[in-house]
Write a protein that holds these residues in place. Structure first.
Motif, PDB file in Angstrom:
ATOM      1  N   ILE A  14       0.835  -1.202   0.000  1.00  0.00           N
ATOM      2  CA  ILE A  14       0.000   0.000   0.000  1.00  0.00           C
ATOM      3  C   ILE A  14       0.872   1.256   0.000  1.00  0.00           C
ATOM      4  O   ILE A  14       0.625   2.208  -0.748  1.00  0.00           O
ATOM      5  CB  ILE A  14      -0.939   0.005   1.232  1.00  0.00           C
ATOM      6  CG1 ILE A  14      -2.050  -1.032   1.073  1.00  0.00           C
ATOM      7  CG2 ILE A  14      -1.528   1.388   1.461  1.00  0.00           C
ATOM      8  CD1 ILE A  14      -3.135  -0.668   0.093  1.00  0.00           C
ATOM      9  N   SER A  17       2.416   1.915  -3.465  1.00  0.00           N
ATOM     10  CA  SER A  17       1.530   1.659  -4.607  1.00  0.00           C
ATOM     11  C   SER A  17       1.591   2.728  -5.697  1.00  0.00           C
ATOM     12  O   SER A  17       1.237   2.460  -6.846  1.00  0.00           O
ATOM     13  CB  SER A  17       0.085   1.479  -4.126  1.00  0.00           C
ATOM     14  OG  SER A  17      -0.371   2.653  -3.473  1.00  0.00           O
ATOM     15  N   GLU A  18       2.035   3.937  -5.358  1.00  0.00           N
ATOM     16  CA  GLU A  18       2.133   5.004  -6.359  1.00  0.00           C
ATOM     17  C   GLU A  18       3.550   5.164  -6.901  1.00  0.00           C
ATOM     18  O   GLU A  18       3.821   6.091  -7.681  1.00  0.00           O
ATOM     19  CB  GLU A  18       1.655   6.327  -5.752  1.00  0.00           C
ATOM     20  CG  GLU A  18       0.209   6.313  -5.258  1.00  0.00           C
ATOM     21  CD  GLU A  18      -0.781   5.925  -6.347  1.00  0.00           C
ATOM     22  OE1 GLU A  18      -0.621   6.379  -7.500  1.00  0.00           O
ATOM     23  OE2 GLU A  18      -1.718   5.147  -6.039  1.00  0.00           O
ATOM     24  N   LYS A  40     -11.485  -9.497 -11.979  1.00  0.00           N
ATOM     25  CA  LYS A  40     -11.073  -8.860 -10.725  1.00  0.00           C
ATOM     26  C   LYS A  40      -9.597  -9.136 -10.473  1.00  0.00           C
ATOM     27  O   LYS A  40      -9.161 -10.286 -10.471  1.00  0.00           O
ATOM     28  CB  LYS A  40     -11.909  -9.426  -9.570  1.00  0.00           C
ATOM     29  CG  LYS A  40     -11.600  -8.863  -8.205  1.00  0.00           C
ATOM     30  CD  LYS A  40     -12.544  -9.441  -7.155  1.00  0.00           C
ATOM     31  CE  LYS A  40     -12.424 -10.939  -7.022  1.00  0.00           C
ATOM     32  NZ  LYS A  40     -13.310 -11.488  -5.976  1.00  0.00           N
ATOM     33  N   LYS A  43      -5.350  -3.600  -8.335  1.00  0.00           N
ATOM     34  CA  LYS A  43      -5.201  -2.433  -9.199  1.00  0.00           C
ATOM     35  C   LYS A  43      -3.788  -2.363  -9.779  1.00  0.00           C
ATOM     36  O   LYS A  43      -2.804  -2.566  -9.067  1.00  0.00           O
ATOM     37  CB  LYS A  43      -5.512  -1.166  -8.405  1.00  0.00           C
ATOM     38  CG  LYS A  43      -5.451   0.106  -9.233  1.00  0.00           C
ATOM     39  CD  LYS A  43      -5.729   1.324  -8.371  1.00  0.00           C
ATOM     40  CE  LYS A  43      -5.605   2.607  -9.183  1.00  0.00           C
ATOM     41  NZ  LYS A  43      -5.782   3.804  -8.326  1.00  0.00           N
ATOM     42  N   GLU A 127      -7.330  -8.805  -0.934  1.00  0.00           N
ATOM     43  CA  GLU A 127      -8.741  -8.456  -1.132  1.00  0.00           C
ATOM     44  C   GLU A 127      -9.463  -8.330   0.206  1.00  0.00           C
ATOM     45  O   GLU A 127     -10.256  -7.402   0.422  1.00  0.00           O
ATOM     46  CB  GLU A 127      -9.414  -9.516  -2.003  1.00  0.00           C
ATOM     47  CG  GLU A 127     -10.840  -9.175  -2.370  1.00  0.00           C
ATOM     48  CD  GLU A 127     -11.476 -10.206  -3.284  1.00  0.00           C
ATOM     49  OE1 GLU A 127     -12.673 -10.044  -3.576  1.00  0.00           O
ATOM     50  OE2 GLU A 127     -10.791 -11.163  -3.696  1.00  0.00           O
ATOM     51  N   ASN A 130      -9.016  -5.120   1.754  1.00  0.00           N
ATOM     52  CA  ASN A 130      -9.578  -4.014   0.965  1.00  0.00           C
ATOM     53  C   ASN A 130      -8.545  -3.292   0.096  1.00  0.00           C
ATOM     54  O   ASN A 130      -8.621  -2.073  -0.103  1.00  0.00           O
ATOM     55  CB  ASN A 130     -10.287  -3.007   1.878  1.00  0.00           C
ATOM     56  CG  ASN A 130     -11.480  -3.625   2.593  1.00  0.00           C
ATOM     57  OD1 ASN A 130     -12.271  -4.339   1.974  1.00  0.00           O
ATOM     58  ND2 ASN A 130     -11.593  -3.385   3.887  1.00  0.00           N
ATOM     59  N   TYR A 131      -7.596  -4.060  -0.439  1.00  0.00           N
ATOM     60  CA  TYR A 131      -6.684  -3.464  -1.430  1.00  0.00           C
ATOM     61  C   TYR A 131      -7.511  -3.073  -2.650  1.00  0.00           C
ATOM     62  O   TYR A 131      -8.428  -3.798  -3.046  1.00  0.00           O
ATOM     63  CB  TYR A 131      -5.596  -4.467  -1.825  1.00  0.00           C
ATOM     64  CG  TYR A 131      -4.467  -3.834  -2.609  1.00  0.00           C
ATOM     65  CD1 TYR A 131      -3.340  -3.356  -1.957  1.00  0.00           C
ATOM     66  CD2 TYR A 131      -4.540  -3.698  -3.998  1.00  0.00           C
ATOM     67  CE1 TYR A 131      -2.299  -2.759  -2.659  1.00  0.00           C
ATOM     68  CE2 TYR A 131      -3.509  -3.100  -4.704  1.00  0.00           C
ATOM     69  CZ  TYR A 131      -2.397  -2.631  -4.033  1.00  0.00           C
ATOM     70  OH  TYR A 131      -1.379  -2.027  -4.739  1.00  0.00           O
ATOM     71  N   PRO A 132      -7.226  -1.926  -3.295  1.00  0.00           N
ATOM     72  CA  PRO A 132      -8.004  -1.505  -4.467  1.00  0.00           C
ATOM     73  C   PRO A 132      -7.974  -2.550  -5.586  1.00  0.00           C
ATOM     74  O   PRO A 132      -6.912  -3.090  -5.903  1.00  0.00           O
ATOM     75  CB  PRO A 132      -7.303  -0.214  -4.908  1.00  0.00           C
ATOM     76  CG  PRO A 132      -6.609   0.283  -3.685  1.00  0.00           C
ATOM     77  CD  PRO A 132      -6.217  -0.923  -2.910  1.00  0.00           C
ATOM     78  N   LEU A 133      -9.137  -2.817  -6.151  1.00  0.00           N
ATOM     79  CA  LEU A 133      -9.268  -3.809  -7.212  1.00  0.00           C
ATOM     80  C   LEU A 133      -9.645  -3.138  -8.521  1.00  0.00           C
ATOM     81  O   LEU A 133     -10.202  -2.032  -8.532  1.00  0.00           O
ATOM     82  CB  LEU A 133     -10.326  -4.847  -6.844  1.00  0.00           C
ATOM     83  CG  LEU A 133     -10.106  -5.636  -5.553  1.00  0.00           C
ATOM     84  CD1 LEU A 133     -11.295  -6.551  -5.281  1.00  0.00           C
ATOM     85  CD2 LEU A 133      -8.816  -6.444  -5.614  1.00  0.00           C
ATOM     86  N   SER A 134      -9.351  -3.825  -9.623  1.00  0.00           N
ATOM     87  CA  SER A 134      -9.740  -3.354 -10.953  1.00  0.00           C
ATOM     88  C   SER A 134     -10.259  -4.535 -11.746  1.00  0.00           C
ATOM     89  O   SER A 134     -10.127  -5.688 -11.333  1.00  0.00           O
ATOM     90  CB  SER A 134      -8.540  -2.736 -11.695  1.00  0.00           C
ATOM     91  OG  SER A 134      -8.045  -1.611 -11.014  1.00  0.00           O
TER      92      SER A 134
END
Length: 282
Positions: A14, A17-18, A40, A43, A127, A130-134
């Motif tokens: 996290i 992540s950027e 799914k 991200k 997941e 709540n890690y961002p998903l795409s």
């Protein structure tokens, strides 16, 4: 990067992540792996296919079910995936790193790429946190991967070497498959059940705790310390069914601070096909 852990925790991912150099890869396997990825995934993660990207499948009798690709072909694959020498690569699968995530990690390390980590707990754990998903396809811009090497740099041995090891009291062959496959009680994939003569069984599942995370380096060190106390690392060989899951145990060993021992990529899938007659007593 030499002191970087081969395992990355969810909260660490996290935080980075950027990072523009971060490259995340989803290497789940199975007949509908790509379809499930498209539905799914974490991200900014790119799908990597075990069969076409991390292996060059031919005749299992010659190299097993998942033989390594040619070194130069894998280097091209890295460039196509958008990896270069400065990339921080994070890999996950849906089996706690026990399948192709560890294989991809081993292959990257074997071309000299040290800035690579496997996500602890894999897709499910991330997941649940709540890690961002795409959904849909994601890709990185292609690059050119430049390796200073011309061949794999981590230790491997081949079937003839394994034959010699079966008769060498100073050598040990470690089978990481589940005990039922090792003992010949069940064989869901290969032609015959059983194990390589004199192989010892250290099931890869023992690398994980009750919730599917890697045990601490200290616990892993305790698990494998006797093995490394009794044998020279150059005489220790790990294998599985097709040279994929064995990498999970090599990852665990690296995490625990041991030197990475030999990998027999052909594994039981190659051995059993070549030794079928002698194995059955013909």
């Amino acid at each position: 990067m030499q002191n970087q852990s081969p395992i990355i925790e969810f909260d660490e991912l996290i935080k980075i992540s950027e990072n523009p150099n971060l490259r995340i890869f989803d290497v789940r396997t199975g007949p509908v792996a790509k379809e499930e990825y498209l539905k799914k995934h974490l991200k900014n993660s790119v799908f990597v296919d075990l069969n076409s990207d991390l292996a060059e499948i031919d005749n299992p009798k010659n190299g097993g079910r998942h033989p390594l690709p040619k070194f130069e072909n894998f280097i091209k694959t890295l460039g196509r995936l958008g990896i270069d020498k400065d990339s921080h690569v994070v890999i996950y699968d849906d089996k706690n790193g026990a399948n192709a995530a560890a294989r991809f990690w081993w292959m990257l390390r074997a071309v000299g790429h040290t800035n690579v980590q496997v996500l602890n707990g894999g897709l499910q754990f991330a997941e649940n946190q709540n890690y961002p998903l795409s959904s849909g396809e994601y890709s990185y811009s292609e690059t050119e991967y430049i390796s200073e090497y011309k061949d794999w740099q981590l230790p491997q041995i081949w079937m003839n070497d394994v034959k010699k090891a079966t008769q060498d009291s100073d050598a040990v062959i470690v089978d990481v498959r589940e005990s039922q496959r090792y003992e010949g009680i069940a064989e869901p994939i290969d032609l015959v059940a059983g194990h390589i003569p004199n192989a010892q069984n250290y099931p890869f599942i023992d690398n994980l705790d009750e919730i599917g995370l890697f045990k601490s380096p200290e616990k892993l060190r305790n698990l494998y310390s006797e093995l490394f106390e009794n044998y020279d690392k150059n005489k220790i060989t790990f294998h599985c069914g097709s040279g994929v899951t064995a990498c999970h145990s090599l990852l665990a060993l690296d995490y625990a601070g041991f030197d990475i021992p030999n990998l027999y990529v052909g594994s039981w899938s190659e051995w059993s096909r070549n030794e079928l007659e002698s194995f059955l007593g013909f």
